[in-house]
Design a protein around this motif. Structure first.
Motif, mmCIF file in Angstrom:
data_model
loop_
_atom_site.group_PDB
_atom_site.id
_atom_site.type_symbol
_atom_site.label_atom_id
_atom_site.label_comp_id
_atom_site.label_asym_id
_atom_site.label_seq_id
_atom_site.Cartn_x
_atom_site.Cartn_y
_atom_site.Cartn_z
ATOM 1 N N LYS A 102 1.026 -1.222 0.136
ATOM 2 C CA LYS A 102 0.076 0.007 0.093
ATOM 3 C C LYS A 102 0.853 1.165 0.080
ATOM 4 N N SER A 103 1.924 1.288 0.643
ATOM 5 C CA SER A 103 2.913 2.308 0.622
ATOM 6 C C SER A 103 3.766 2.448 -0.333
ATOM 7 N N ASP A 104 4.082 1.445 -1.561
ATOM 8 C CA ASP A 104 4.717 1.543 -2.641
ATOM 9 C C ASP A 104 4.232 2.644 -3.456
ATOM 10 N N LYS A 105 5.125 3.658 -3.652
ATOM 11 C CA LYS A 105 4.722 4.845 -4.515
ATOM 12 C C LYS A 105 5.537 4.758 -5.924
ATOM 13 N N SER A 106 6.127 3.859 -6.072
ATOM 14 C CA SER A 106 7.112 3.688 -7.333
ATOM 15 C C SER A 106 6.306 4.022 -8.586
ATOM 16 N N THR A 107 6.802 4.600 -9.459
ATOM 17 C CA THR A 107 6.118 4.896 -10.732
ATOM 18 C C THR A 107 6.682 4.093 -11.808
ATOM 19 N N ASN A 108 7.933 3.368 -11.548
ATOM 20 C CA ASN A 108 8.435 2.544 -12.498
ATOM 21 C C ASN A 108 7.819 1.216 -12.981
ATOM 22 N N GLN A 109 7.339 1.226 -14.075
ATOM 23 C CA GLN A 109 6.092 0.131 -14.184
ATOM 24 C C GLN A 109 6.920 -1.063 -14.351
ATOM 25 N N TYR A 110 8.091 -1.425 -14.466
ATOM 26 C CA TYR A 110 8.686 -2.598 -14.418
ATOM 27 C C TYR A 110 8.844 -3.205 -13.095
ATOM 28 N N CYS A 111 9.325 -2.450 -12.260
ATOM 29 C CA CYS A 111 9.862 -2.582 -10.790
ATOM 30 C C CYS A 111 8.695 -2.496 -10.002
ATOM 31 N N LYS A 112 7.458 -3.012 -9.905
ATOM 32 C CA LYS A 112 6.339 -3.092 -9.088
ATOM 33 C C LYS A 112 6.818 -3.842 -7.754
ATOM 34 N N PHE A 113 6.156 -3.605 -6.472
ATOM 35 C CA PHE A 113 6.472 -4.106 -5.397
ATOM 36 C C PHE A 113 6.457 -5.597 -5.698
ATOM 37 N N ASP A 114 7.759 -6.223 -4.973
ATOM 38 C CA ASP A 114 7.882 -7.703 -5.099
ATOM 39 C C ASP A 114 8.042 -8.312 -3.824
ATOM 40 N N SER A 115 7.455 -9.244 -3.422
ATOM 41 C CA SER A 115 7.458 -9.748 -2.194
ATOM 42 C C SER A 115 7.817 -11.301 -2.296
ATOM 43 N N GLN A 116 8.929 -11.738 -1.933
ATOM 44 C CA GLN A 116 9.650 -13.142 -2.046
ATOM 45 C C GLN A 116 8.817 -13.931 -1.157
ATOM 46 N N LEU A 117 8.572 -13.487 -0.085
ATOM 47 C CA LEU A 117 7.649 -14.237 0.853
ATOM 48 C C LEU A 117 6.431 -14.607 0.325
ATOM 49 N N LEU A 118 5.418 -13.830 -0.435
ATOM 50 C CA LEU A 118 4.312 -13.925 -0.949
ATOM 51 C C LEU A 118 4.654 -15.113 -2.084
ATOM 52 N N THR A 119 5.579 -14.828 -2.942
ATOM 53 C CA THR A 119 5.827 -15.705 -4.048
ATOM 54 C C THR A 119 6.144 -17.040 -3.634
ATOM 55 N N THR A 120 6.925 -17.258 -2.420
ATOM 56 C CA THR A 120 7.176 -18.608 -1.978
ATOM 57 C C THR A 120 6.152 -19.267 -1.395
ATOM 58 N N PHE A 121 5.198 -18.530 -1.065
ATOM 59 C CA PHE A 121 3.904 -19.179 -0.448
ATOM 60 C C PHE A 121 3.374 -19.826 -1.651
ATOM 61 N N THR A 122 3.072 -19.094 -2.805
ATOM 62 C CA THR A 122 2.529 -19.686 -4.112
ATOM 63 C C THR A 122 3.283 -20.706 -4.317
ATOM 64 N N SER A 123 4.486 -20.529 -4.530
ATOM 65 C CA SER A 123 5.303 -21.537 -5.590
ATOM 66 C C SER A 123 5.562 -22.900 -4.292
ATOM 67 N N SER A 124 5.461 -22.651 -3.063
ATOM 68 C CA SER A 124 5.809 -23.960 -2.178
ATOM 69 C C SER A 124 4.928 -25.288 -2.776
ATOM 70 N N LEU A 125 3.935 -25.064 -3.626
ATOM 71 C CA LEU A 125 3.163 -26.225 -4.006
ATOM 72 C C LEU A 125 3.947 -26.858 -4.801
ATOM 73 N N TYR A 126 4.840 -26.230 -5.814
ATOM 74 C CA TYR A 126 5.606 -26.728 -6.827
ATOM 75 C C TYR A 126 6.535 -27.666 -6.475
ATOM 76 N N LEU A 127 7.077 -27.084 -5.438
ATOM 77 C CA LEU A 127 8.312 -27.974 -4.553
ATOM 78 C C LEU A 127 7.757 -29.086 -4.104
ATOM 79 N N ALA A 128 6.374 -29.098 -3.614
ATOM 80 C CA ALA A 128 6.178 -30.478 -2.940
ATOM 81 C C ALA A 128 5.512 -31.043 -4.077
ATOM 82 N N ALA A 129 5.207 -30.761 -5.163
ATOM 83 C CA ALA A 129 4.698 -31.613 -6.401
ATOM 84 C C ALA A 129 6.178 -32.550 -6.814
ATOM 85 N N LEU A 130 7.213 -31.598 -6.859
ATOM 86 C CA LEU A 130 8.266 -32.014 -7.239
ATOM 87 C C LEU A 130 8.652 -33.333 -6.568
ATOM 88 N N ILE A 131 8.672 -33.312 -5.236
ATOM 89 C CA ILE A 131 9.473 -34.217 -4.323
ATOM 90 C C ILE A 131 8.305 -35.602 -4.802
#
Ligand code: BGC
Length: 519
Positions: free
Chosen positions: A66-95
């Motif tokens: 919410k506090s991200d004020k960047s105007t650079n369209q390429y570099c929007k706010f990026d949270s590794q924590l959130l993407t890890t949550f999403t992609s943890s599924l693929y690691l589980a599937a892999l194993i």
């Protein structure tokens, strides 16, 4: 010579039999295993962009966003924590897919599907009822286990059930279900994001129980494949099943070939140790490179991030969700093209045509973005310009949907001999999941650094994979699955890896060496 095998268009074997209603229905039911994978691909992006979800589970991320004020369209706010949550599924599937290999080989394909569906169902319930991050992540892991089991067993099941000349069509049912799952998830997110009271995400996550219920229940009624029945020592049942699925009593020749394949298979006690042998080098190479390349087409950038991407180029919240629905629709309908052509035109033509189409679109989209945003990332698209970009993204998705999408699952499932088929398919699933994970994880950072060049980056990979297919993938359409070794033997490059005595009775009868036929 037993039975009445006839010669097909390429001079190879064509067993008697037709497409029975029974085999068609079993394949439709088995293919629904693709729904759980598709539903998950489509659902997580939308859910993790819902404010109420972020506020509850990832308050830190929510505040920062919410506090991200960047105007650079390429570099929007990026949270590794959130993407890890999403992609943890693929690691589980892999194993999980490695465990699935043993279940699929020892107990039969249907139990892997049933188990996968059931575990996914529990995961969906946990997610829908989640009170804290722990429940969410546990749920994700169970969903991943379900996907690992389903993706390991369903493509193999379909390829074994189908008559050789319709194998492409029936196997691609799996990809069709994946695309339907993605579309359904996009539509559901569109609806639940409008629910006031902040519990829309619960509905999205809990509805994963529907596809899970379908495949678990469906698997209970599925018969086992003749290949698996013979492999597990039930020859009479296998014969009966073969008659039933081919709709004829004239199955002796196909049955004899399955038995020969199974005898070969019984000599192999350790598929994992065997798969690295020189004679399996062509299949091993394909089962690693095909899923790797499939992910390097960049398709999941669109599947996961379409709403973000469309927002970036100037669409409002609603319009960007709507555009995700549009690409989802294109994805489903374009898959039908491969269903009707994979067994006629063949796999190679689709791979080559689809590759060229994707490449051209990637260059166009990259350039359109470069013109407006340059390297600074500051800029704005007019409505018409944005519509133009969406159009080329749709043409790109269509190219994927009739080439690398379905063929990325079909080809690895049809090229292995029985003794290492399950192990080979596990490698396919795990490489696919690994690179799905890597791309999901790295995309936002890559976009920030490579800017519009990201589209050229994926385009470069598409060029490489298209050349690879042209040189190294032999045509596999219409070839009976247990005869596939002859196709490799006849290939200009891979032939060197297979010695003459690697080819056994069942492949070579009455002094006829059919590897000449597939050459
Ligand atoms: C791929 C997925 C992709 C989907 C898109 C599948 O074949 O494995 O990663 O999201 O196609 O339709």
């Amino acid at each position: 010579m037993a039975g009445g095998a006839i010669v097909n268009t390429r001079g190879g074997k064509d067993y008697p039999g037709k497409l029975t209603l029974f085999v068609f229905l079993t394949c439709v039911v088995a293919a629904t295993g693709g729904l759980i994978f598709g539903y998950d691909i489509g659902i997580s992006g939308g859910v993790t962009s819902m404010d109420s979800f972020l506020e509850k589970f990832f308050p830190e991320v929510y505040r920062k966003e919410k506090s991200d004020k960047s105007t650079n369209q390429y570099c929007k706010f990026d949270s590794q924590l959130l993407t890890t949550f999403t992609s943890s599924l693929y690691l589980a599937a892999l194993i999980a897919s490695f465990f699935a290999s043993t279940v699929t080989r020892t107990f039969g394909r249907k139990w892997s599907m049933f188990g996968g569906g059931l575990v996914f169902l529990i995961g969906a319930a946990l997610n829908g009822a989640a009170k804290n991050v722990l429940m969410l992540i546990l749920g994700r892991i169970l969903l991943g286990v379900g996907v690992g089991f389903a993706n390991q067993s369903v493509p193999v099941y379909l390829s074994e059930m189908a008559p050789a000349r319709l194998r492409g069509m029936l196997n691609i049912g799996f990809q069709l279900m994946i695309t339907i799952g993605i579309l359904a998830a996009n539509l559901i997110n569109y609806g639940t994001s409008k629910i006031e009271g902040g519990w829309g995400w619960r509905v999205s996550l809990a509805l994963a129980a529907v596809p899970a219920g379908i495949i678990s229940l469906g698997a209970l009624f599925l018969p086992d494949t003749p290949n698996s029945l013979i492999e597990r020592g039930h020859p009479e049942e296998a014969k009966h099943m073969l008659r039933r699925i081919r709709g004829t009593d004239d199955i002796d020749e196909e049955y004899d070939d399955l038995v020969a394949a199974s005898q070969e298979s019984n000599r192999v006690k350790h598929p994992w140790a065997n798969i690295v042998k020189r004679k399996y080098r062509p299949q091993l190479t394909m089962t690693i490179l095909i899923p790797f390349f499939q992910q390097l087409t960049g398709i999941n950038v669109i599947m996961f991030y379409a709403p973000v991407l469309f927002k970036t180029i100037g669409f409002g919240d609603d319009a960007s969700l709507m555009s995700a629905v549009i690409t989802g629709l294109v994805n489903v309908f374009a898959t039908f093209v491969s269903i009707f052509t994979a067994d006629k035109l063949g796999r190679r033509k689709l791979f080559l045509q689809g590759g060229c189409q994707m490449l051209v679109c990637q260059i166009i989209v990259g350039t359109l973005i470069a013109i407006k945003f340059g390297t600074s990332g500051e800029g704005h698209f007019s409505k018409a310009y944005a519509a133009f970009v969406v159009l080329f993204i749709c043409v790109y998705v269509a190219g994927f949907a009739w080439s690398w999408g379905p063929l990325g699952w079909l080809v690895p499932s049809e090229i292995f001999p029985l003794e290492i088929r399950s192990a080979g398919q596990s490698i396919n699933v795990s490489v696919n999941m690994l690179f799905t994970f890597v791309i999901a994880q790295a995309f936002l950072a890559m976009l920030c650094h490579m800017k519009f060049g990201l589209f050229y980056f994926f385009g470069g990979w598409v060029l490489i994979m298209t050349i690879f297919i042209a040189l190294f993938l032999p045509e596999t359409k219409n070839v009976p699955i247990e005869e596939m070794i002859l196709v490799w033997k006849a290939h200009w490059f891979w032939g060197k890896f297979i010695a003459d005595d690697d080819i056994h009775v069942g492949n070579v009868e009455m002094g006829i060496d059919r590897s000449k036929i597939y050459a």
